[in-house]
Design a protein around this motif. Structure first.
Motif, mmCIF file in Angstrom:
data_model
loop_
_atom_site.group_PDB
_atom_site.id
_atom_site.type_symbol
_atom_site.label_atom_id
_atom_site.label_comp_id
_atom_site.label_asym_id
_atom_site.label_seq_id
_atom_site.Cartn_x
_atom_site.Cartn_y
_atom_site.Cartn_z
ATOM 1 N N MET A 1 0.839 -1.174 0.000
ATOM 2 C CA MET A 1 0.000 0.000 0.000
ATOM 3 C C MET A 1 0.890 1.245 0.000
ATOM 4 S SD MET A 1 -2.750 1.353 2.802
ATOM 5 C CE MET A 1 -4.030 0.183 2.524
ATOM 6 N N ARG A 2 0.535 2.217 -0.811
ATOM 7 C CA ARG A 2 1.351 3.427 -0.886
ATOM 8 C C ARG A 2 1.038 4.382 0.258
ATOM 9 N NH1 ARG A 2 -1.202 7.957 -3.028
ATOM 10 N NH2 ARG A 2 -3.190 7.505 -3.989
ATOM 11 N N GLU A 3 2.036 5.179 0.571
ATOM 12 C CA GLU A 3 1.894 6.174 1.618
ATOM 13 C C GLU A 3 1.042 7.336 1.098
ATOM 14 O OE1 GLU A 3 4.813 8.815 4.507
ATOM 15 O OE2 GLU A 3 5.646 7.848 2.736
ATOM 16 N N ILE A 4 0.059 7.740 1.874
ATOM 17 C CA ILE A 4 -0.785 8.871 1.501
ATOM 18 C C ILE A 4 -0.239 10.117 2.187
ATOM 19 C CG2 ILE A 4 -3.115 9.840 1.512
ATOM 20 C CD1 ILE A 4 -2.915 7.243 -0.105
ATOM 21 N N LYS A 5 0.251 11.046 1.375
ATOM 22 C CA LYS A 5 0.715 12.320 1.913
ATOM 23 C C LYS A 5 0.625 13.365 0.814
ATOM 24 C CE LYS A 5 5.679 11.474 1.251
ATOM 25 N NZ LYS A 5 6.971 11.453 1.937
ATOM 26 N N PHE A 6 0.744 14.599 1.230
ATOM 27 C CA PHE A 6 0.576 15.722 0.331
ATOM 28 C C PHE A 6 1.743 16.682 0.450
ATOM 29 C CE2 PHE A 6 -3.519 13.960 1.160
ATOM 30 C CZ PHE A 6 -4.211 14.064 -0.028
ATOM 31 N N ARG A 7 1.905 17.497 -0.591
ATOM 32 C CA ARG A 7 2.917 18.544 -0.606
ATOM 33 C C ARG A 7 2.190 19.846 -0.927
ATOM 34 N NH1 ARG A 7 6.886 18.426 -5.591
ATOM 35 N NH2 ARG A 7 4.956 19.086 -6.574
ATOM 36 N N GLY A 8 2.650 20.916 -0.312
ATOM 37 C CA GLY A 8 2.075 22.220 -0.599
ATOM 38 C C GLY A 8 3.083 23.316 -0.322
ATOM 39 N N MET A 9 2.899 24.438 -0.993
ATOM 40 C CA MET A 9 3.796 25.576 -0.809
ATOM 41 C C MET A 9 3.264 26.450 0.317
ATOM 42 S SD MET A 9 5.004 28.558 -3.468
ATOM 43 C CE MET A 9 5.939 27.490 -4.553
ATOM 44 N N VAL A 10 4.111 26.660 1.324
ATOM 45 C CA VAL A 10 3.771 27.527 2.443
ATOM 46 C C VAL A 10 3.721 28.961 1.926
ATOM 47 C CG1 VAL A 10 4.497 28.234 4.771
ATOM 48 C CG2 VAL A 10 4.950 25.913 3.977
ATOM 49 N N ILE A 11 3.027 29.797 2.616
ATOM 50 C CA ILE A 11 2.862 31.190 2.201
ATOM 51 C C ILE A 11 4.206 31.870 1.922
ATOM 52 C CG2 ILE A 11 1.868 33.434 2.887
ATOM 53 C CD1 ILE A 11 -0.182 31.069 2.393
ATOM 54 N N ASN A 12 5.280 31.494 2.661
ATOM 55 C CA ASN A 12 6.602 32.110 2.463
ATOM 56 C C ASN A 12 7.370 31.527 1.269
ATOM 57 O OD1 ASN A 12 7.641 29.652 3.285
ATOM 58 N ND2 ASN A 12 8.463 30.403 5.224
ATOM 59 N N GLY A 13 6.787 30.569 0.553
ATOM 60 C CA GLY A 13 7.414 30.019 -0.641
ATOM 61 C C GLY A 13 8.145 28.704 -0.435
ATOM 62 N N GLU A 14 8.253 28.236 0.802
ATOM 63 C CA GLU A 14 8.894 26.943 1.058
ATOM 64 C C GLU A 14 7.863 25.827 0.890
ATOM 65 O OE1 GLU A 14 11.167 26.717 4.665
ATOM 66 O OE2 GLU A 14 11.798 28.801 4.481
ATOM 67 N N TRP A 15 8.368 24.606 0.692
ATOM 68 C CA TRP A 15 7.504 23.443 0.524
ATOM 69 C C TRP A 15 7.486 22.615 1.799
ATOM 70 C CZ3 TRP A 15 4.436 22.720 -3.619
ATOM 71 C CH2 TRP A 15 4.720 23.466 -4.767
ATOM 72 N N CYS A 16 6.358 22.004 2.075
ATOM 73 C CA CYS A 16 6.267 21.066 3.185
ATOM 74 C C CYS A 16 5.438 19.869 2.740
ATOM 75 C CB CYS A 16 5.690 21.721 4.436
ATOM 76 S SG CYS A 16 3.999 22.268 4.281
ATOM 77 N N CYS A 17 5.647 18.742 3.403
ATOM 78 C CA CYS A 17 4.953 17.496 3.070
ATOM 79 C C CYS A 17 4.350 16.907 4.332
ATOM 80 C CB CYS A 17 5.920 16.478 2.478
ATOM 81 S SG CYS A 17 6.707 17.002 0.971
ATOM 82 N N GLY A 18 3.236 16.220 4.170
ATOM 83 C CA GLY A 18 2.618 15.548 5.307
ATOM 84 C C GLY A 18 1.138 15.339 5.096
ATOM 85 N N ASN A 19 0.404 15.376 6.196
ATOM 86 C CA ASN A 19 -1.042 15.175 6.168
ATOM 87 C C ASN A 19 -1.737 16.476 5.776
ATOM 88 O OD1 ASN A 19 -0.723 12.516 7.216
ATOM 89 N ND2 ASN A 19 -0.467 13.390 9.239
ATOM 90 N N LEU A 20 -2.812 16.358 5.008
ATOM 91 C CA LEU A 20 -3.557 17.529 4.557
ATOM 92 C C LEU A 20 -4.835 17.685 5.363
ATOM 93 C CD1 LEU A 20 -4.081 19.811 2.445
ATOM 94 C CD2 LEU A 20 -5.252 18.076 1.077
ATOM 95 N N SER A 21 -5.081 18.901 5.814
ATOM 96 C CA SER A 21 -6.340 19.249 6.469
ATOM 97 C C SER A 21 -6.885 20.494 5.788
ATOM 98 C CB SER A 21 -6.136 19.559 7.949
ATOM 99 O OG SER A 21 -5.697 18.425 8.637
#
Length: 133
Positions: A1-21
Motif C-alpha cells: 500500500m502506498r503512503e498517503i501524503k501531500f505537498r504544498g507551498m507555504v505562504i513564504n514560498g517553502e515546501w512542506c509534506c505531510g497530512n492535509l487538512s
C-alpha cells in the motif's frame, strides 16, 4: 500500500509534506483560520498553512533519482533509458481515478518511475509547461 501524503507551498514560498487538512470555518478555541494546512504526524499546532492551488498528492513512486513524485510535478522521460520514447515533458495529474502523465499531445496512464525524472513543478517552473500542456 502506498503512503498517503501531500505537498504544498507555504505562504513564504517553502515546501512542506505531510497530512492535509482543509479547514472550512474558523476554530476559535485554537486560533485556526479557514484554509489548507499540511502537518506532520503530530498534527496541530505543527501545521503549516499552504497555498491551496499548490497542494498535490504523492503518487506513491519515486523517479529514477529517488525523488518523490507529486501531482503537479513536471516530468521528463529519459530517452537514454527508453529509446523508443521521445524525450518529452509531461505534467503529473489526477484523471479518472488514477495519476497520469499528460502534455498537449498525449496522456500516459501506464508508466514506470525508473525512466522518468522530476525536473520541476508547475508552480515554481511554469516555463516547463511549454510542450507539456
Amino acid at each position: 500500500m502506498r503512503e498517503i501524503k501531500f505537498r504544498g507551498m507555504v505562504i513564504n514560498g517553502e515546501w512542506c509534506c505531510g497530512n492535509l487538512s482543509i479547514i472550512k470555518k474558523r476554530i476559535k478555541s485554537m486560533g485556526i483560520d479557514p484554509g489548507s494546512y499540511i502537518s506532520n504526524k503530530a498534527g496541530v499546532p505543527f501545521a503549516y498553512r499552504v497555498r491551496p492551488e499548490t497542494v498535490g498528492q504523492f503518487i506513491g513512486l519515486k523517479d529514477k533519482n529517488g525523488r518523490e513524485i507529486y501531482e503537479g510535478d513536471s516530468i521528463l522521460y529519459d530517452r537514454n533509458i527508453a529509446p523508443s520514447i521521445d524525450s518529452r515533458k509531461y505534467v503529473v495529474k489526477w484523471e479518472y481515478s488514477k495519476f497520469v502523465l499528460t502534455n498537449s499531445s498525449e496522456t500516459i496512464d501506464d508508466f514506470t518511475s525508473d525512466i522518468i525524472e522530476v525536473i520541476g513543478n508547475i508552480y515554481e517552473n511554469p516555463e516547463l509547461l511549454e510542450g507539456a500542456e
